[in-house]
Design an enzyme around this catalytic site. Structure first.
Site, mmCIF file in Angstrom:
data_model
loop_
_atom_site.group_PDB
_atom_site.id
_atom_site.type_symbol
_atom_site.label_atom_id
_atom_site.label_comp_id
_atom_site.label_asym_id
_atom_site.label_seq_id
_atom_site.Cartn_x
_atom_site.Cartn_y
_atom_site.Cartn_z
ATOM 1 N N CYS A 165 19.560 6.482 -3.370
ATOM 2 C CA CYS A 165 19.996 5.349 -4.190
ATOM 3 C C CYS A 165 18.927 4.260 -4.165
ATOM 4 C CB CYS A 165 21.318 4.790 -3.668
ATOM 5 S SG CYS A 165 21.902 3.361 -4.606
ATOM 6 N N SER A 184 37.320 6.268 6.232
ATOM 7 C CA SER A 184 37.244 6.354 4.776
ATOM 8 C C SER A 184 37.718 7.703 4.260
ATOM 9 C CB SER A 184 35.806 6.093 4.307
ATOM 10 O OG SER A 184 34.893 6.903 5.001
ATOM 11 N N ASN A 195 23.861 -9.191 -3.417
ATOM 12 C CA ASN A 195 24.255 -7.827 -3.079
ATOM 13 C C ASN A 195 23.601 -6.900 -4.086
ATOM 14 O OD1 ASN A 195 25.557 -5.470 -2.238
ATOM 15 N ND2 ASN A 195 27.389 -5.893 -3.435
ATOM 16 N N GLY A 196 22.766 -5.990 -3.609
ATOM 17 C CA GLY A 196 22.099 -5.062 -4.513
ATOM 18 C C GLY A 196 20.672 -4.782 -4.078
ATOM 19 N N CYS A 210 27.823 5.069 -12.299
ATOM 20 C CA CYS A 210 26.511 5.616 -11.938
ATOM 21 C C CYS A 210 26.718 6.789 -10.989
ATOM 22 C CB CYS A 210 25.658 4.544 -11.258
ATOM 23 S SG CYS A 210 24.078 5.161 -10.623
ATOM 24 N N ASP A 255 36.566 14.679 4.717
ATOM 25 C CA ASP A 255 35.626 13.569 4.894
ATOM 26 C C ASP A 255 35.218 13.064 3.519
ATOM 27 O OD1 ASP A 255 34.041 11.707 6.105
ATOM 28 O OD2 ASP A 255 32.657 13.124 7.038
ATOM 29 N N ASP A 256 34.629 11.859 3.498
ATOM 30 C CA ASP A 256 34.270 11.281 2.199
ATOM 31 C C ASP A 256 32.965 11.834 1.655
ATOM 32 O OD1 ASP A 256 31.981 9.265 3.081
ATOM 33 O OD2 ASP A 256 33.624 9.021 4.496
ATOM 34 N N GLY A 285 28.719 -5.243 5.741
ATOM 35 C CA GLY A 285 27.516 -5.631 6.470
ATOM 36 C C GLY A 285 27.866 -6.208 7.815
ATOM 37 N N CYS A 326 23.163 9.542 -7.405
ATOM 38 C CA CYS A 326 23.041 10.243 -6.119
ATOM 39 C C CYS A 326 23.563 11.667 -6.201
ATOM 40 C CB CYS A 326 23.762 9.470 -5.022
ATOM 41 S SG CYS A 326 25.484 9.097 -5.377
ATOM 42 N N CYS A 328 28.725 1.807 -9.427
ATOM 43 C CA CYS A 328 28.487 2.731 -8.314
ATOM 44 C C CYS A 328 29.761 3.469 -7.939
ATOM 45 C CB CYS A 328 27.949 1.961 -7.112
ATOM 46 S SG CYS A 328 27.714 2.982 -5.640
#
Length: 515
Positions: A412, A348, A166-167, A463, A375-376, A92, A466, A301
């Site tokens: 998500c 990443s 967080n969430g 999870c 790429d991710d 963040g 997505c 996640c």
């Protein structure tokens, strides 16, 4: 003023994680967000150029909402919190805050911007005490953003409480509506404020039972740290969607953080995860563990390993670096291509590209002629198309895209800011259609089944909503933010007045349960 407390390590862009690999020598750039978004720049000599600062590439990525820290029992709690938030800056970048307890009074400083923008030596001097929580926040554009910067602090009839979350709560609007009908007044549009109201209105007397009572009403993803006049409390939702770990410093101070990289920077030793559905209470009597409720199978996640977490973190008990390296190896094995060189979309995608290059026996370096780009993820496809165009303008005759995650087909609802399903390119196009759209010579994603095979016996604990459209917790309020909208940024007025910042999710794509 730059901070470098004499007794603590100075924040550095180069940091080594003791668990990242077997020889304890992996250098990692830390943190990616502090370096600002990036782009590839190509030279006139037909080579892939260096990585520099730009705005257009990370805009494509899913956004992690925030990171949290909690510290109990260290006289330098605020400075430790500051350093830990530095390590979590990638989670963040829009706001940061710290709350400490001194003489039974909760003191708070929050601000908009990076951690180093918000805090100075003089600011930290205003936050004495041995008990602290901290928060870094990602948000979309909007007015009055400071209102929603956490931690939040509130008083109720039995004392004061600070909270950092967080969430994302999937029943936030329903709970808020009920609370407003009962007379509650809200100052922000953040779902975290609902938790404070539920604690304040609980019929239970002990604070811990008030937390349990509140958590029995909320649904969705939450890793939360609370602070009172004499307690630090950490809570994780029953599915364990978002990470939360516990560590300890050599002086006995207890630390909670979203990732282990935060523990490393303040020289705290990782002890364990906060278990899904667990409440941990730290006070003068030690550490007490409570079971929030009978929890189902975890649904952690998977994107923490694909994109969000730093590669030098251990998340959900797995090395992020090793996960990404293995993702690249799978791509090289299952989607090989004749190429001269492998490059990464920084940063990443770097570790997956290293794994791809090692498995394929191809150099990982600046490129020429036939290039594999790793790429991710692909969200809308706009970034990928620009990368392909830049590479071909630089002289690459072939550009082959390899994506170290399965196609993203669903939004998500558990704490990641993703576009609506209508904006997700993999929800609208086949792989061949996406390849044609981005202009690459070939395109392959990490196969979903291969990802689950790699995770082995742990696979059911993640999870994949997505990727599959199967949601462990039903998103009852089927609305998702458009990227760039403002619903969580402290706008004044009722929820109804900001409905323009939401788009209705496709109910036909919502399935509950399963993988």
């Amino acid at each position: 003023m730059a901070l470098a407390p004499a007794s603590l390590p100075k924040p550095s862009l180069l940091h080594t994680h003791p668990f990242a690999n077997s020889n304890n020598s992996l250098p990692i750039v830390l943190p990616r967000a502090a370096l600002k978004p990036w782009s590839l720049v190509v030279s006139s000599k037909k080579r892939i150029g260096d990585v520099v600062v730009s705005e257009w590439m990370e805009d494509e990525k899913p956004r992690e909402e925030c990171g949290v820290v909690g510290i109990y029992g260290d006289p330098e709690a605020s400075r430790l919190c500051y350093l830990a938030l530095h390590a979590l800056q990638h989670r963040g970048q829009e706001g940061a805050g710290i709350v400490t307890v001194h003489n039974n009074v909760l003191q708070s400083i929050t601000g908009v911007g990076l951690v180093s923008d918000v805090f100075s030596e003089s600011k930290l001097d205003q936050l004495p005490g041995s008990l602290a929580i901290g928060h870094v926040r990602y948000s979309t554009a909007g007015q009055s953003m400071l209102k929603n910067v956490q931690p939040f602090v509130a008083g109720y009839r039995f004392g004061s409480v600070g909270v950092a979350h967080n969430g994302n709560l999937v029943n936030y609007r329903t709970l808020r509506s009920h609370l407003e009908e009962s007379g509650s007044i809200f100052n922000t549009t953040s779902d975290t404020e609902v938790v404070l109201h539920l604690i304040a209105t609980s019929k239970h007397r002990p604070f811990i039972l008030r937390i349990v009572d509140a958590c029995e009403k909320i649904q969705g993803a939450y890793s939360i740290v609370f602070v009172t006049e004499d307690k630090l409390v950490a809570v994780r939702d029953p599915f364990g969607f978002r990470p939360l770990v516990m560590g300890r410093r050599s002086n006995g101070a207890v630390v909670f953080a979203s990732e282990t990289c935060a523990l490393d920077l303040i020289e705290a030793t990782y002890e364990r995860e906060v278990f899904p559905g667990e409440v941990l209470v730290v006070d003068k009597n030690g550490i007490q563990s409570l079971c929030l409720m009978t929890h189902p199978q975890p649904k952690q996640c998977i994107f923490e390993h694909i994109y969000f977490a730093l590669p030098n973190s251990v998340v959900f008990g797995r090395s992020v670096y090793e996960s990404r390296r293995q993702f690249g190896e799978i791509l090289a094995t299952e989607s090989p291509v004749d190429c001269d060189v492998v490059i990464a979309v920084p940063d990443s995608g770097v570790v997956a590209a290293l794994g791809y290059a090692a498995k394929a026996g191809v150099p990982f370096q600046q490129g020429l002629i036939r290039v594999v780009v790793v790429d991710d993820s692909i969200v809308r496809g706009t970034t990928s198309s620009k990368i392909v165009r830049l590479l071909k303008e630089a002289g690459a005759k072939e550009v082959h895209m390899r994506i170290a995650s399965p196609p993203i087909i669903g939004s998500c609802y558990y704490g990641v800011d993703t576009p609506s399903s209508e904006e997700l390119i993999s929800n609208r196009m086949s792989v061949e259609e996406i390849r044609d759209f981005i202009g690459s010579d070939s395109l392959a994603f990490l196969p979903f089944d291969s990802l689950k095979r790699l995770l082995g016996n742990e696979s059911p604990n993640f999870c994949y909503a997505c990727f599959s459209g199967n949601y462990p917790v039903e998103p009852r309020e089927l609305k998702v933010k458009r990227v760039g909208d403002f619903v969580d940024d402290g706008l004044n007025g009722s929820l109804e007045s900001i409905d323009g910042g939401w788009v209705q999710a496709n109910r036909n794509q919502i399935k509950v349960g399963g993988s």
